[in-house]
Design a protein around this motif. Structure first.
Motif, mmCIF file in Angstrom:
data_model
loop_
_atom_site.group_PDB
_atom_site.id
_atom_site.type_symbol
_atom_site.label_atom_id
_atom_site.label_comp_id
_atom_site.label_asym_id
_atom_site.label_seq_id
_atom_site.Cartn_x
_atom_site.Cartn_y
_atom_site.Cartn_z
ATOM 1 N N VAL A 83 -24.121 -8.727 -3.961
ATOM 2 C CA VAL A 83 -24.327 -10.116 -4.379
ATOM 3 C C VAL A 83 -23.482 -11.042 -3.510
ATOM 4 C CG1 VAL A 83 -24.014 -11.782 -6.261
ATOM 5 C CG2 VAL A 83 -24.972 -9.516 -6.745
ATOM 6 N N GLN A 84 -22.217 -10.673 -3.302
ATOM 7 C CA GLN A 84 -21.326 -11.501 -2.508
ATOM 8 C C GLN A 84 -21.830 -11.630 -1.063
ATOM 9 O OE1 GLN A 84 -17.242 -10.506 -3.083
ATOM 10 N NE2 GLN A 84 -16.503 -12.184 -1.825
ATOM 11 N N GLN A 85 -22.279 -10.526 -0.479
ATOM 12 C CA GLN A 85 -22.803 -10.553 0.892
ATOM 13 C C GLN A 85 -24.039 -11.446 0.993
ATOM 14 O OE1 GLN A 85 -23.424 -6.415 1.798
ATOM 15 N NE2 GLN A 85 -21.261 -6.025 2.240
ATOM 16 N N LEU A 86 -24.923 -11.338 0.004
ATOM 17 C CA LEU A 86 -26.136 -12.162 0.012
ATOM 18 C C LEU A 86 -25.789 -13.641 -0.082
ATOM 19 C CD1 LEU A 86 -28.410 -9.938 -2.248
ATOM 20 C CD2 LEU A 86 -28.778 -10.436 0.179
ATOM 21 N N LEU A 87 -24.839 -13.989 -0.959
ATOM 22 C CA LEU A 87 -24.427 -15.386 -1.096
ATOM 23 C C LEU A 87 -23.772 -15.888 0.187
ATOM 24 C CD1 LEU A 87 -23.015 -15.435 -4.735
ATOM 25 C CD2 LEU A 87 -25.070 -16.597 -3.913
ATOM 26 N N GLU A 88 -22.903 -15.058 0.788
ATOM 27 C CA GLU A 88 -22.212 -15.456 2.023
ATOM 28 C C GLU A 88 -23.177 -15.618 3.188
ATOM 29 O OE1 GLU A 88 -19.122 -12.527 2.506
ATOM 30 O OE2 GLU A 88 -17.886 -13.429 0.927
ATOM 31 N N SER A 89 -24.297 -14.890 3.150
ATOM 32 C CA SER A 89 -25.285 -15.014 4.222
ATOM 33 C C SER A 89 -26.202 -16.223 4.016
ATOM 34 C CB SER A 89 -26.124 -13.735 4.323
ATOM 35 O OG SER A 89 -27.042 -13.659 3.236
ATOM 36 N N GLY A 90 -25.996 -16.932 2.902
ATOM 37 C CA GLY A 90 -26.779 -18.133 2.641
ATOM 38 C C GLY A 90 -28.041 -17.898 1.843
ATOM 39 N N LYS A 91 -28.249 -16.676 1.374
ATOM 40 C CA LYS A 91 -29.448 -16.375 0.581
ATOM 41 C C LYS A 91 -29.338 -17.076 -0.772
ATOM 42 C CE LYS A 91 -32.457 -12.613 -0.849
ATOM 43 N NZ LYS A 91 -33.672 -13.386 -0.894
ATOM 44 N N GLU A 92 -30.422 -17.685 -1.184
ATOM 45 C CA GLU A 92 -30.463 -18.350 -2.484
ATOM 46 C C GLU A 92 -30.769 -17.303 -3.554
ATOM 47 O OE1 GLU A 92 -33.274 -21.536 -4.684
ATOM 48 O OE2 GLU A 92 -32.669 -22.055 -2.638
ATOM 49 N N LEU A 93 -29.816 -17.118 -4.472
ATOM 50 C CA LEU A 93 -29.981 -16.135 -5.540
ATOM 51 C C LEU A 93 -30.145 -16.846 -6.869
ATOM 52 C CD1 LEU A 93 -27.187 -13.542 -4.619
ATOM 53 C CD2 LEU A 93 -29.598 -13.481 -3.999
ATOM 54 N N ASN A 94 -30.887 -16.227 -7.762
ATOM 55 C CA ASN A 94 -31.049 -16.745 -9.119
ATOM 56 C C ASN A 94 -30.146 -15.917 -10.031
ATOM 57 O OD1 ASN A 94 -33.264 -18.649 -8.536
ATOM 58 N ND2 ASN A 94 -34.361 -16.786 -8.028
ATOM 59 N N LEU A 95 -28.925 -16.415 -10.214
ATOM 60 C CA LEU A 95 -27.939 -15.719 -11.034
ATOM 61 C C LEU A 95 -27.931 -16.313 -12.431
ATOM 62 C CD1 LEU A 95 -25.071 -15.792 -8.399
ATOM 63 C CD2 LEU A 95 -26.357 -13.775 -9.073
ATOM 64 N N ILE A 96 -27.970 -15.438 -13.436
ATOM 65 C CA ILE A 96 -27.883 -15.885 -14.820
ATOM 66 C C ILE A 96 -26.679 -15.202 -15.453
ATOM 67 C CG2 ILE A 96 -28.976 -15.971 -17.087
ATOM 68 C CD1 ILE A 96 -31.675 -15.970 -15.638
ATOM 69 N N ASP A 97 -25.712 -16.009 -15.881
ATOM 70 C CA ASP A 97 -24.499 -15.513 -16.526
ATOM 71 C C ASP A 97 -24.731 -15.549 -18.032
ATOM 72 O OD1 ASP A 97 -21.872 -15.225 -17.604
ATOM 73 O OD2 ASP A 97 -21.030 -15.942 -15.706
ATOM 74 N N VAL A 98 -24.706 -14.380 -18.676
ATOM 75 C CA VAL A 98 -25.027 -14.309 -20.103
ATOM 76 C C VAL A 98 -23.787 -14.319 -20.998
ATOM 77 C CG1 VAL A 98 -27.241 -13.166 -19.705
ATOM 78 C CG2 VAL A 98 -25.216 -11.766 -20.114
ATOM 79 N N ARG A 99 -22.620 -14.651 -20.407
ATOM 80 C CA ARG A 99 -21.411 -14.743 -21.227
ATOM 81 C C ARG A 99 -21.457 -15.995 -22.097
ATOM 82 N NH1 ARG A 99 -16.771 -15.027 -17.136
ATOM 83 N NH2 ARG A 99 -18.359 -16.225 -16.042
ATOM 84 N N PRO A 137 -20.544 -19.673 -8.293
ATOM 85 C CA PRO A 137 -21.281 -20.895 -7.932
ATOM 86 C C PRO A 137 -22.785 -20.623 -7.874
ATOM 87 C CG PRO A 137 -19.363 -20.616 -6.514
ATOM 88 C CD PRO A 137 -19.494 -19.353 -7.335
ATOM 89 N N THR A 138 -23.557 -21.553 -8.335
ATOM 90 C CA THR A 138 -25.034 -21.542 -8.424
ATOM 91 C C THR A 138 -25.564 -20.771 -9.626
ATOM 92 O OG1 THR A 138 -25.640 -19.594 -7.060
ATOM 93 C CG2 THR A 138 -25.246 -21.686 -5.876
ATOM 94 N N ALA A 139 -24.717 -20.012 -10.325
ATOM 95 C CA ALA A 139 -25.187 -19.289 -11.519
ATOM 96 C C ALA A 139 -25.428 -20.274 -12.651
ATOM 97 C CB ALA A 139 -24.162 -18.242 -11.950
ATOM 98 N N ILE A 140 -26.430 -19.963 -13.465
ATOM 99 C CA ILE A 140 -26.645 -20.763 -14.667
ATOM 100 C C ILE A 140 -26.215 -19.930 -15.865
ATOM 101 C CG2 ILE A 140 -28.483 -22.191 -13.692
ATOM 102 C CD1 ILE A 140 -30.484 -20.499 -15.327
ATOM 103 N N ASN A 141 -25.722 -20.615 -16.885
ATOM 104 C CA ASN A 141 -25.237 -19.929 -18.074
ATOM 105 C C ASN A 141 -26.296 -19.984 -19.173
ATOM 106 O OD1 ASN A 141 -23.050 -20.675 -20.763
ATOM 107 N ND2 ASN A 141 -23.337 -18.662 -19.903
ATOM 108 N N ILE A 142 -26.758 -18.808 -19.567
ATOM 109 C CA ILE A 142 -27.616 -18.672 -20.749
ATOM 110 C C ILE A 142 -26.997 -17.545 -21.567
ATOM 111 C CG2 ILE A 142 -29.912 -18.218 -21.671
ATOM 112 C CD1 ILE A 142 -31.129 -19.041 -19.003
ATOM 113 N N PRO A 143 -26.225 -17.884 -22.613
ATOM 114 C CA PRO A 143 -25.597 -16.827 -23.415
ATOM 115 C C PRO A 143 -26.623 -15.801 -23.898
ATOM 116 C CG PRO A 143 -24.727 -18.976 -24.019
ATOM 117 C CD PRO A 143 -25.889 -19.220 -23.093
ATOM 118 N N LEU A 144 -26.197 -14.535 -23.967
ATOM 119 C CA LEU A 144 -27.094 -13.440 -24.322
ATOM 120 C C LEU A 144 -27.918 -13.742 -25.569
ATOM 121 C CD1 LEU A 144 -28.173 -10.590 -23.836
ATOM 122 C CD2 LEU A 144 -26.222 -9.713 -25.125
ATOM 123 N N GLY A 145 -27.293 -14.309 -26.582
ATOM 124 C CA GLY A 145 -27.993 -14.600 -27.830
ATOM 125 C C GLY A 145 -29.113 -15.624 -27.692
#
Length: 98
Positions: A9-25, A36-44
């Motif tokens: 994930v870190q390598q992809l972000l550093e290479s400029g790839k646009e990732l769709n990260l969802i943080d479920v915390r 950075p760029t992650a969106i937060n959608i709690p698991l519930g």
């Protein structure tokens, strides 16, 4: 269930790839730092907010250690989404946070 390492994930972000990260915390956990760029959608709330997601995109699920994001990954996979779980979660993350 597909998974991806924090290093990948870190390598992809550093290479400029646009990732769709969802943080479920939970919101209070995310306040301590989110990728950075992650969106937060709690698991519930995943079940109620999955209509905001696009089945044509790939999503990477993130949580504290990989357990909750694993649950979210399996749930969304069963709903027809293309998802991967980030192994180790934020505990293993050494990259930038905001």
């Amino acid at each position: 269930m597909k998974s991806i390492s924090v290093e990948e994930v870190q390598q992809l972000l550093e290479s400029g790839k646009e990732l769709n990260l969802i943080d479920v915390r939970e919101v209070d956990e995310v306040a301590a730092g989110i990728i950075p760029t992650a969106i937060n959608i709690p698991l519930g709330l995943i079940e109620f907010r999955m209509n905001e997601l696009d089945k044509s995109k790939e999503y990477i699920m993130v949580c504290r250690s990989g357990g909750r994001s694993g649950n979210a990954t399996m749930f969304l996979e069963n709903q027809g989404f293309n998802v991967a779980n980030m192994d180790g979660g934020m505990l293993a993350w050494a990259g930038e946070v905001e």
